[in-house]
Design a protein around this motif. Structure first.
Motif, PDB file in Angstrom:
ATOM      1  N   VAL A 177       0.822  -1.144  -0.185  1.00  0.00           N
ATOM      2  CA  VAL A 177      -0.107   0.003   0.144  1.00  0.00           C
ATOM      3  C   VAL A 177       0.802   1.204  -0.123  1.00  0.00           C
ATOM      4  N   ASN A 178       0.263   2.205  -0.622  1.00  0.00           N
ATOM      5  CA  ASN A 178       0.906   3.639  -0.661  1.00  0.00           C
ATOM      6  C   ASN A 178       0.464   4.444   0.548  1.00  0.00           C
ATOM      7  N   VAL A 179       1.532   5.111   1.403  1.00  0.00           N
ATOM      8  CA  VAL A 179       1.253   5.890   2.447  1.00  0.00           C
ATOM      9  C   VAL A 179       1.848   7.191   2.491  1.00  0.00           C
ATOM     10  N   ALA A 180       1.351   8.218   3.222  1.00  0.00           N
ATOM     11  CA  ALA A 180       2.149   9.383   3.437  1.00  0.00           C
ATOM     12  C   ALA A 180       1.311   9.881   4.721  1.00  0.00           C
ATOM     13  N   LEU A 222       4.080  17.295   3.737  1.00  0.00           N
ATOM     14  CA  LEU A 222       4.703  16.129   3.259  1.00  0.00           C
ATOM     15  C   LEU A 222       3.877  15.139   2.413  1.00  0.00           C
ATOM     16  N   ILE A 223       2.447  15.206   2.559  1.00  0.00           N
ATOM     17  CA  ILE A 223       1.500  14.574   1.811  1.00  0.00           C
ATOM     18  C   ILE A 223       1.509  15.354   0.354  1.00  0.00           C
ATOM     19  N   GLU A 224       1.733  16.203   0.148  1.00  0.00           N
ATOM     20  CA  GLU A 224       2.003  17.024  -1.311  1.00  0.00           C
ATOM     21  C   GLU A 224       3.313  16.604  -1.751  1.00  0.00           C
ATOM     22  N   ASP A 225       4.284  16.525  -1.135  1.00  0.00           N
ATOM     23  CA  ASP A 225       5.677  16.028  -1.655  1.00  0.00           C
ATOM     24  C   ASP A 225       5.345  14.399  -2.201  1.00  0.00           C
ATOM     25  N   MET A 266       4.843  10.399  -6.436  1.00  0.00           N
ATOM     26  CA  MET A 266       4.201   9.070  -6.810  1.00  0.00           C
ATOM     27  C   MET A 266       3.707   9.553  -8.173  1.00  0.00           C
ATOM     28  N   GLY A 267       3.062  10.772  -8.129  1.00  0.00           N
ATOM     29  CA  GLY A 267       2.350  11.034  -9.535  1.00  0.00           C
ATOM     30  C   GLY A 267       3.352  10.943 -10.543  1.00  0.00           C
ATOM     31  N   GLY A 268       4.502  11.599 -10.397  1.00  0.00           N
ATOM     32  CA  GLY A 268       5.573  11.496 -11.449  1.00  0.00           C
ATOM     33  C   GLY A 268       5.959   9.941 -11.873  1.00  0.00           C
ATOM     34  N   TYR A 269       6.054   9.090 -10.841  1.00  0.00           N
ATOM     35  CA  TYR A 269       6.448   7.740 -11.020  1.00  0.00           C
ATOM     36  C   TYR A 269       5.654   6.937 -11.780  1.00  0.00           C
ATOM     37  N   TYR A 270       4.236   7.336 -11.690  1.00  0.00           N
ATOM     38  CA  TYR A 270       3.236   6.446 -12.185  1.00  0.00           C
ATOM     39  C   TYR A 270       2.659   7.335 -13.603  1.00  0.00           C
ATOM     40  N   LEU A 272      -2.820   7.781  -6.989  1.00  0.00           N
ATOM     41  CA  LEU A 272      -2.944   8.787  -6.091  1.00  0.00           C
ATOM     42  C   LEU A 272      -4.222   8.839  -5.028  1.00  0.00           C
ATOM     43  N   ALA A 273      -5.324   8.308  -5.579  1.00  0.00           N
ATOM     44  CA  ALA A 273      -6.541   8.400  -4.827  1.00  0.00           C
ATOM     45  C   ALA A 273      -6.480   7.199  -3.940  1.00  0.00           C
ATOM     46  N   GLY A 274      -5.441   6.436  -4.146  1.00  0.00           N
ATOM     47  CA  GLY A 274      -5.527   4.990  -3.139  1.00  0.00           C
ATOM     48  C   GLY A 274      -4.637   5.423  -1.954  1.00  0.00           C
ATOM     49  N   MET A 275      -3.782   6.644  -1.958  1.00  0.00           N
ATOM     50  CA  MET A 275      -2.826   6.606  -1.210  1.00  0.00           C
ATOM     51  C   MET A 275      -3.316   6.951   0.305  1.00  0.00           C
TER      52      MET A 275
END
Length: 282
Positions: free
Chosen positions: A206-209, A215-218, A223-227, A237-240
């Motif tokens: 699972v992806n967490v922040a 921090l969450i925006e970072d 993550m957005g760039g990676y995917y 991102l909606a599943g973070m």
């Protein structure tokens, strides 16, 4: 259920700090993603460095894109890390899906599944001590077990998940609880169909922040760039998970599905997230 930390890939120099914190906490594994055409650290090299800074935690590739690599060298690298870490390497393997990774490695995207199966056959032979071929002898060092390090397989299609039973590995699911259960069942069915004893180790990802809005925006930016390549970055991102309650809910859901381990992937760079996660799972 056990827990692990998926290390952030945007700051390789900081990973020693993350590893030491995870080693001190209630975590059992460190995981690293893999890409070629990206600025992430190469997983086997990075985990080798982290092996020297830790004594207890497993070192998992999640997943190493094996078709990008030559199998005899990969077998030697994995066996070396397996021996020198005291058997802590877990070799998570997958085929990847980015065309640019295959362009850069000179491999064929269209045949990556068949290539992985061929690689597994070669690596298992070499780990067992067999010669490479008629004109070439064995390739050491020997891993701690004749079958080599523990292997996990990532994937979503039945043919990919069937490697769990065919090769005797565990299953890594980067899926939400709402549809991970079906994947778990497919992995267990493969295990039984191939006559394996016991059961496969099931690892959920699972992806967490956890932390400040900054921090969450970072984390979302990283993550957005990676995917971005997948066309599904917004969905990912909606599943973070960004709150303790969300994480506790996911833990219960995966526990109910019978997961053996849950990996928390952190894209935000603040290492204090290790202690925040430890408070939740401890």
């Amino acid at each position: 259920m056990q827990f692990g930390i998926g290390l952030p890939i945007s700051t390789p120099a900081a990973l020693l700090d993350w590893a030491r914190r995870a080693e001190a906490g209630p975590f059992d594994s460190l995981g690293l993603l893999d890409r070629l055409v990206w600025d992430n650290p190469e997983p086997l090299i990075a985990l080798s460095v982290l092996a020297g800074a830790t004594e207890r935690v497993r070192l998992q590739t999640e997943v190493l894109i094996a078709p990008l690599r030559e199998p005899s060298l990969l077998a030697k690298q994995a066996a070396t890390l397996d021996v020198m870490s005291g058997g802590r390497l877990v070799l998570g393997l997958g085929v990847g899906g980015r065309e640019d990774d295959h362009i850069a490695s000179g491999t064929d995207l269209r045949t990556r599944g068949r290539r992985l199966d061929e690689q597994l056959e070669i690596m298992r032979r070499l780990w067992a001590g067999a010669p490479f071929g008629e004109r070439c002898g064995p390739i050491g060092p020997a891993p701690l077990r004749p079958e080599g390090p523990e292997i996990l397989f990532g994937g979503f299609q039945p043919a990919a998940i069937d490697r769990v039973g065919r090769w005797g590995g565990g299953f890594l699911a980067a899926a939400a609880p709402s549809w991970a259960g079906g994947l778990f069942d497919t992995a267990r069915a493969s295990w039984n169909a191939h006559g394996r004893t016991g059961s496969p180790r099931i690892v959920a990802q699972v992806n967490v922040a956890l932390g400040s809005p900054e921090l969450i925006e970072d984390a979302r930016t990283s993550m957005g760039g990676y995917y971005e390549f997948s066309g599904r970055a917004d969905h990912m991102l909606a599943g973070m998970l960004t709150t303790p309650d969300q994480i506790r809910t996911a833990i219960k859901q995966f526990d109910d599905l019978g997961a053996d381990e849950m990996m928390f992937y952190c894209y935000g760079r603040d290492a204090d997230q290790v202690e925040r996660l430890a408070e939740i799972v401890g």
